[in-house]
Design a protein around this motif. Structure first.
Motif, PDB file in Angstrom:
ATOM      1  N   LEU A 187       0.855  -1.182   0.000  1.00 41.51           N
ATOM      2  CA  LEU A 187       0.000   0.000   0.000  1.00 41.51           C
ATOM      3  C   LEU A 187       0.889   1.230   0.000  1.00 41.51           C
ATOM      4  O   LEU A 187       1.695   1.417   0.915  1.00 41.51           O
ATOM      5  CB  LEU A 187      -0.868   0.033   1.267  1.00 41.51           C
TER       6      LEU A 187
ATOM      7  N   GLY B 237       6.170  -1.303   7.342  1.00 44.39           N
ATOM      8  CA  GLY B 237       5.312  -0.126   7.437  1.00 44.39           C
ATOM      9  C   GLY B 237       4.117  -0.394   8.341  1.00 44.39           C
ATOM     10  O   GLY B 237       4.027  -1.432   8.995  1.00 44.39           O
TER      11      GLY B 237
ATOM     12  N   SER C 142      -0.192  -0.129   8.327  1.00 42.50           N
ATOM     13  CA  SER C 142      -1.474   0.135   7.672  1.00 42.50           C
ATOM     14  C   SER C 142      -2.556   0.122   8.741  1.00 42.50           C
ATOM     15  O   SER C 142      -2.380  -0.455   9.809  1.00 42.50           O
ATOM     16  CB  SER C 142      -1.761  -0.907   6.585  1.00 42.50           C
TER      17      SER C 142
ATOM     18  N   ASP D 193      -4.184  -0.505  13.952  1.00 41.59           N
ATOM     19  CA  ASP D 193      -2.974  -0.391  13.148  1.00 41.59           C
ATOM     20  C   ASP D 193      -2.300  -1.749  13.065  1.00 41.59           C
ATOM     21  O   ASP D 193      -2.244  -2.488  14.059  1.00 41.59           O
ATOM     22  CB  ASP D 193      -2.018   0.634  13.758  1.00 41.59           C
TER      23      ASP D 193
ATOM     24  N   ASN E  18      -3.552   3.388   4.259  1.00 41.81           N
ATOM     25  CA  ASN E  18      -2.185   3.642   4.691  1.00 41.81           C
ATOM     26  C   ASN E  18      -2.064   5.138   4.910  1.00 41.81           C
ATOM     27  O   ASN E  18      -1.978   5.904   3.966  1.00 41.81           O
ATOM     28  CB  ASN E  18      -1.165   3.173   3.650  1.00 41.81           C
TER      29      ASN E  18
ATOM     30  N   SER F  52       0.359   6.531   6.590  1.00 43.88           N
ATOM     31  CA  SER F  52       1.750   6.893   6.853  1.00 43.88           C
ATOM     32  C   SER F  52       2.383   7.541   5.615  1.00 43.88           C
ATOM     33  O   SER F  52       1.775   7.607   4.555  1.00 43.88           O
ATOM     34  CB  SER F  52       2.546   5.644   7.264  1.00 43.88           C
TER      35      SER F  52
ATOM     36  N   ALA G  12       3.464   0.447   3.017  1.00 42.15           N
ATOM     37  CA  ALA G  12       3.207  -0.610   4.000  1.00 42.15           C
ATOM     38  C   ALA G  12       2.940  -1.889   3.214  1.00 42.15           C
ATOM     39  O   ALA G  12       2.204  -1.873   2.228  1.00 42.15           O
ATOM     40  CB  ALA G  12       2.007  -0.257   4.874  1.00 42.15           C
TER      41      ALA G  12
END
Length: 141
Positions: free
Chosen positions: A32, A56, A58, A68, A87, A89, A93
């Motif tokens: 992602l 990562g 997600s 998370d 995602n 961030s 991820a």
């Protein structure tokens, strides 16, 4: 089986499919990109889904509850439960997705990627494709 299926901000690489496991499982790696999200939250009544975080973080919404998913963590999505992901961030991820039994295969994702690549996908066609493969779009919240 290393073909990458690009699905907008998602990339999938199937490791095993219903075809090579006799219908036991579908297993794929999903990456992602930042701001990626599931196009349409949904549920399915023919298989369960286990998601294992590889890199990562997600965020998965399962039955209305957000959690998370970091590397080494997993979530289980029982059939019939509405779910989606995003995602949030700034980096990619990656997770491993295991569908059991294996009834979906890569064809669904290939068809949806084609629909999404048209720029303005037709929601009626997207819903029809989802239903044909056993994914039931969630009613709007």
């Amino acid at each position: 089986m290393s073909d990458i299926i690009n699905f907008g901000t998602l990339q999938l690489r199937f490791l095993h499919t219903k075809d090579d496991t006799g219908g036991s499982v579908d297993i794929f790696e999903m990456t992602l990109q930042p701001n990626a999200r599931m196009p349409i939250p949904h549920y399915h009544d023919r298989w369960d889904e286990t998601i294992y975080g590889l890199s990562g973080v997600s965020t998965w919404t399962i039955d209305g509850k957000q959690s998370d998913l970091a590397p080494g963590e997993s979530v289980f999505i029982k059939r019939g439960i509405v779910h989606g992901f995003t995602n949030r961030s700034t980096g990619p991820a990656t997770c491993l997705c295991i569908l059991s039994p294996g009834v979906l295969g890569p064809q669904y994702f290939t068809e949806m990627a084609t629909l999404l690549s048209s720029g303005a996908p037709d929601p009626v066609q997207m819903k029809a494709t989802m239903l044909r493969f056993g994914l039931i779009p969630a009613p709007p919240a």
